[in-house]
Design a protein around this motif. Structure first.
Motif, PDB file in Angstrom:
ATOM      1  N   LYS A 243      55.100   9.294  28.096  1.00 55.01           N
ATOM      2  CA  LYS A 243      55.228   7.873  27.760  1.00 55.01           C
ATOM      3  C   LYS A 243      54.136   7.403  26.795  1.00 55.01           C
ATOM      4  N   SER A 249      60.617   6.868  26.301  1.00 50.37           N
ATOM      5  CA  SER A 249      60.997   5.776  27.196  1.00 50.37           C
ATOM      6  C   SER A 249      60.631   6.168  28.630  1.00 50.37           C
ATOM      7  N   PRO A 250      60.484   5.188  29.538  1.00 49.49           N
ATOM      8  CA  PRO A 250      60.168   5.514  30.940  1.00 49.49           C
ATOM      9  C   PRO A 250      61.200   6.442  31.584  1.00 49.49           C
ATOM     10  N   SER A 251      62.482   6.249  31.258  1.00 48.60           N
ATOM     11  CA  SER A 251      63.517   7.099  31.862  1.00 48.60           C
ATOM     12  C   SER A 251      63.405   8.541  31.385  1.00 48.60           C
TER      13      SER A 251
END
Length: 408
Positions: A243, A249-251
């Motif tokens: 991240k 992205s966080p996902s």
């Protein structure tokens, strides 16, 4: 050895029961770790306090490991393990209904002790069961731990998706540990089948359990510490690395740990086969080398996808090493002496987790996350060198052990 017609069903039952215990340990730990953000919000915990909680659990787990040794020496490893699982369930109830941050800290401290008791107890049982089988089966227990941790994380994800309250999700997890732990716990090996079992007498006759050489003990302890340090470094910092350093992205960042744990499960499921076919020394050497390659890819990754591939490769090899250490230690002594040895060797687990959490964090703060991941890479390279202390062929009894310092 155990008589096939009478005691193999007992061994099979104990193997299932101990696999359940490993899975429950991984399951509940994953629930606690994945619920940390919710606990943070509910009790207004700072990031510093979160780090403090993780360190507290690791430190007190060492106390739990020594406690397991005392219980096993007084009664049996089965008693120690059942007490530990019951204590985990009780702390789950305490966390679920904790009214404030102080109570949460107290209960998590008790949970840390319970973790140490269960870690030591499951490893004691695993080695005794392996002695009874007469072949390497220890990696499969760690596969059960990996599977349990995956189920725990998915359970929390499902609960969050349908807005199950924090207290309810932890309480349900505690109930699972209590019911399954006590239901299967009766099938674990008691003192007559484990500490004083026929296989233990056979080993004791081959190598009297007087005193394990300190050098050998420390060598295996260091290997365990390095293996768990790498494991925790990946668990704690992989998502943050993707991240913050690789701007994912966080996902996408969450996929790094998923890839590592998934590969870890595969490696541990097949680990017993590789050890029986090629011997511990070669398996450790290859596993550490594969792990080093994977972590080198992580450190040099230009983007998130490459880093995830690196974590996947690292997970195939590195998680096999810790069970092999306990397996090798199981050949050094037997009976009550083995209980004490495993409990003390298990302390290096927590030393490794503290190093994996603290050192990587300090280097990352001083430089960047990419530099931080050079630490587990260096640890993996060191593990390649330590492969020579393992036996060249698979043995579970001291009766046919070839000295570990002989050339392969």
């Amino acid at each position: 050895m155990f008589e096939p017609q009478t005691l193999n069903p007992l061994l099979r039952g104990a193997r299932v029961a101990n696999s359940v215990a490993f899975a429950l340990q991984g399951f509940f730990l994953a629930v606690i770790l994945t619920e940390l953000p919710q606990l943070k919000d509910k009790f207004e915990l700072t990031d510093g306090l979160i780090v403090g909680i993780v360190a507290l659990i690791s430190l007190l787990a060492g106390v739990g490991s020594i406690t397991a040794e005392r219980i096993a020496l007084r009664w049996s490893s089965r008693t120690a393990l059942r007490i530990g699982l019951g204590l985990i369930a009780a702390t789950g109830v305490g966390i679920a209904f904790a009214p404030n941050m102080i109570v949460v800290f107290l209960v998590l401290g008790i949970y840390g002790i319970a973790v140490g008791i269960v870690d030591a107890g499951t490893n004691m049982q695993a080695v005794f069961i392996q002695h009874g089988y007469g072949r390497f089966v220890l990696s499969s227990f760690y596969a059960a731990w990996s599977a349990g941790s995956i189920v725990g994380a998915l359970t929390v994800s499902a609960f969050e998706a349908v807005d199950v309250p924090l207290w309810a999700s932890i309480l349900i997890a505690a109930a699972v540990v209590l019911v399954a732990g006590q239901a299967f716990g009766v099938r674990l090996l008691g003192s007559r089948e484990a500490e004083a079992g026929p296989a233990e007498t056979e080993i004791a006759e081959a190598v009297p359990p007087a005193s394990v050489p300190v050098r050998i003990f420390l060598v295996f302890g260091v290997v365990i510490a390095l293996a768990f340090a790498i494991d925790l470094a990946v668990g704690n910092w992989s998502a943050l690395y993707l991240k913050e350093e690789l701007l994912s992205s966080p996902s996408t960042a969450a996929l790094a740990l998923a890839a590592y744990q998934g590969a870890s499960l595969l490696g541990r499921l097949t680990g017993d086969l590789w050890v029986r076919r090629f011997g511990p020394r070669l398996v450790v050497r290859v596993a550490a080398a594969v792990g080093a390659v994977g972590l080198a890819i992580v450190v040099g990754a230009p983007g998130p996808v490459t880093a995830i591939i690196g974590f996947l490769i690292a997970g195939i090899g590195l998680p096999i090493i810790a069970p092999l250490c306990f397996s090798e230690a199981g050949q050094l002594t037997s009976g009550r002496g083995l209980d004490a040895l495993i409990a003390r060797l298990n302390l290096f687990n927590y030393a490794g987790t503290l190093v994996g959490g603290a050192v990587v964090g300090l280097v990352s703060d001083a430089f960047n996350m990419r530099a931080g991941f050079t630490i587990p890479l260096v640890f993996a390279v060191i593990l390649v060198g330590f492969a020579k202390v393992f036996h060249p062929r698979a043995t579970t009894s001291a009766a046919d052990v070839q000295p570990a310092n002989e050339p392969a």
